[in-house]
Scaffold this active site. Structure first.
Site, PDB file in Angstrom:
ATOM      1  N   ASP A  61       0.824  -1.113  -0.080  1.00 57.66           N
ATOM      2  CA  ASP A  61      -0.263  -0.191   0.241  1.00 57.66           C
ATOM      3  C   ASP A  61       1.166   1.819   0.010  1.00 57.66           C
ATOM      4  O   ASP A  61       0.831   2.053   1.647  1.00 57.66           O
ATOM      5  CB  ASP A  61      -0.625   0.296   1.258  1.00 57.66           C
ATOM      6  CG  ASP A  61      -1.669   1.222   0.890  1.00 57.66           C
ATOM      7  OD1 ASP A  61      -2.026   1.608   0.384  1.00 57.66           O
ATOM      8  OD2 ASP A  61      -2.248   1.311   2.531  1.00 57.66           O
ATOM      9  N   LYS A  63       0.579   3.641  -2.444  1.00 56.92           N
ATOM     10  CA  LYS A  63      -0.437   4.186  -3.183  1.00 56.92           C
ATOM     11  C   LYS A  63       0.205   5.812  -4.187  1.00 56.92           C
ATOM     12  O   LYS A  63       0.767   7.372  -3.747  1.00 56.92           O
ATOM     13  CB  LYS A  63      -1.400   5.721  -1.855  1.00 56.92           C
ATOM     14  CG  LYS A  63      -2.303   4.527  -1.101  1.00 56.92           C
ATOM     15  CD  LYS A  63      -2.361   6.311   0.003  1.00 56.92           C
ATOM     16  CE  LYS A  63      -3.435   5.244   1.126  1.00 56.92           C
ATOM     17  NZ  LYS A  63      -2.746   4.443   1.908  1.00 56.92           N
ATOM     18  N   ASP A  66       2.339  10.133  -9.575  1.00 55.25           N
ATOM     19  CA  ASP A  66       3.222  10.962  -9.949  1.00 55.25           C
ATOM     20  C   ASP A  66       2.850  10.695 -11.047  1.00 55.25           C
ATOM     21  O   ASP A  66       2.014  10.944 -11.913  1.00 55.25           O
ATOM     22  CB  ASP A  66       4.356  10.274  -9.532  1.00 55.25           C
ATOM     23  CG  ASP A  66       5.496  11.033  -9.437  1.00 55.25           C
ATOM     24  OD1 ASP A  66       5.790  12.065 -10.625  1.00 55.25           O
ATOM     25  OD2 ASP A  66       6.295  10.919  -8.498  1.00 55.25           O
ATOM     26  N   PRO A  68       2.649   9.862 -15.067  1.00 56.84           N
ATOM     27  CA  PRO A  68       3.154   8.574 -15.429  1.00 56.84           C
ATOM     28  C   PRO A  68       4.359   7.850 -15.842  1.00 56.84           C
ATOM     29  O   PRO A  68       4.057   7.153 -15.162  1.00 56.84           O
ATOM     30  CB  PRO A  68       1.869   8.670 -16.884  1.00 56.84           C
ATOM     31  CG  PRO A  68       1.207   9.833 -16.817  1.00 56.84           C
ATOM     32  CD  PRO A  68       2.131  10.808 -16.342  1.00 56.84           C
ATOM     33  N   ASN A  69       4.907   8.568 -16.360  1.00 56.58           N
ATOM     34  CA  ASN A  69       6.532   7.887 -16.773  1.00 56.58           C
ATOM     35  C   ASN A  69       7.366   7.140 -15.201  1.00 56.58           C
ATOM     36  O   ASN A  69       7.054   6.109 -14.941  1.00 56.58           O
ATOM     37  CB  ASN A  69       7.045   8.846 -17.519  1.00 56.58           C
ATOM     38  CG  ASN A  69       8.183   7.673 -18.327  1.00 56.58           C
ATOM     39  OD1 ASN A  69       8.445   6.974 -18.586  1.00 56.58           O
ATOM     40  ND2 ASN A  69      10.342   7.996 -17.660  1.00 56.58           N
ATOM     41  N   ARG A 179     -13.704  -1.606  11.506  1.00 58.32           N
ATOM     42  CA  ARG A 179     -14.192  -1.969  12.903  1.00 58.32           C
ATOM     43  C   ARG A 179     -14.938  -3.225  13.802  1.00 58.32           C
ATOM     44  O   ARG A 179     -16.542  -2.921  12.710  1.00 58.32           O
ATOM     45  CB  ARG A 179     -14.068  -0.594  13.547  1.00 58.32           C
ATOM     46  CG  ARG A 179     -13.270   0.412  13.801  1.00 58.32           C
ATOM     47  CD  ARG A 179     -11.921   0.131  14.213  1.00 58.32           C
ATOM     48  NE  ARG A 179     -10.950   1.284  14.015  1.00 58.32           N
ATOM     49  CZ  ARG A 179      -9.750   1.220  12.754  1.00 58.32           C
ATOM     50  NH1 ARG A 179     -10.177  -0.089  11.505  1.00 58.32           N
ATOM     51  NH2 ARG A 179      -9.110   1.411  12.594  1.00 58.32           N
ATOM     52  N   ARG A 209      -5.500  -2.740  14.007  1.00 61.43           N
ATOM     53  CA  ARG A 209      -5.272  -2.374  14.825  1.00 61.43           C
ATOM     54  C   ARG A 209      -6.263  -2.952  15.898  1.00 61.43           C
ATOM     55  O   ARG A 209      -5.862  -3.853  17.048  1.00 61.43           O
ATOM     56  CB  ARG A 209      -6.181  -0.505  15.714  1.00 61.43           C
ATOM     57  CG  ARG A 209      -4.255   0.833  15.516  1.00 61.43           C
ATOM     58  CD  ARG A 209      -4.930   1.519  15.748  1.00 61.43           C
ATOM     59  NE  ARG A 209      -5.095   2.001  14.822  1.00 61.43           N
ATOM     60  CZ  ARG A 209      -5.728   3.116  14.336  1.00 61.43           C
ATOM     61  NH1 ARG A 209      -5.269   4.803  15.141  1.00 61.43           N
ATOM     62  NH2 ARG A 209      -6.264   3.666  13.066  1.00 61.43           N
TER      63      ARG A 209
END
Length: 231
Positions: A61, A63, A66, A68-69, A179, A209
């Site tokens: 994860d 994320k 930026d 594309p290249n 949760r 958690r």
């Protein structure tokens, strides 16, 4: 393509912490875990190799968001790590997401973040200047993600029905902010129980958690897994 194992968020600062946590589980119990920014930036690819050697599945994860290249090149590197799933930010645009898919290849699942589950509608409108409802924004991002050829999105469970309706039933909805009933919600704004997420149509749930900080993490995991599988 629903996953019957809850994805455990390994929100630990070091590899040693992860080793201690995973050692609590029987060796033959194969988990699905999420490795996020903190852990990956601290331990690097070594954490991926260690977890894969134990036979667990990994959602990396990071994320990515930026040009594309750059994202394409980064995904090409990540494809060599053997992760099972990874993600980008849908806000990076269709071309960036297409580049991510090209760089990663067809093996791992590739999904996109829509709106973070810590984001409220008020925050979205005030800071992002998106003047729609939160649900409309999430569904829009999901449609663009499908258009780019990705496998699904990260979203709140509350948005799952509308996303499935706007894309297709096979479009993956991975939902954090899960949760058990009565658990503290922490910094999450849009939460749901495992049983409710199952009923509403989530394909993957992410739980951190309530498992990692439980007095008995193995028992907590099995309890949440049973709720998720409606048992």
């Amino acid at each position: 393509m629903r996953e019957n194992r809850p994805v455990i968020a390994l929100d630990f600062p070091t590899l040693e912490d992860v080793k201690a946590f995973l050692a609590k589980f029987p060796a033959d119990e194969k988990l699905y875990v999420k490795i996020g920014m903190e852990l990956y930036y601290a331990a690097g690819p070594e954490i991926i190799r260690y977890v894969k050697e134990l036979g667990h599945s990994i959602f990396l994860d990071l994320k990515l968001h930026d040009i594309p290249n750059t994202v394409k090149s980064a995904m090409r590197v990540l494809s060599n790590l053997g992760v099972d799933m990874t993600n980008v930010h849908a806000a990076g645009g269709v071309e960036m997401m297409k580049a991510a898919r090209e760089g990663l290849g067809d093996g791992p699942i590739l999904i996109a973040v829509t709106q973070l589950t810590s984001t409220s509608e008020e925050q979205m409108r005030d800071f992002q200047n998106i003047q729609t409802t939160l649900q409309e924004s999430v569904v829009h991002y999901a449609q663009k993600t499908a258009e780019a050829g990705l496998d699904g999105v990260v979203c709140s469970a509350h948005e799952v029905p509308k996303i499935k309706e706007a894309t297709n039933q096979d479009f993956i909805c991975l939902t954090p902010g899960i949760r058990p009933a009565g658990a503290a919600v922490g910094d999450q704004k849009r939460v749901m129980t495992p049983a409710d997420a199952h009923q509403i149509g989530s394909d993957y749930i992410v739980v951190g958690r309530p498992i990692t900080q439980a007095e008995d993490p193995v028992a907590a995991y099995h309890d949440i897994k049973a709720q998720w599988n409606d048992q």
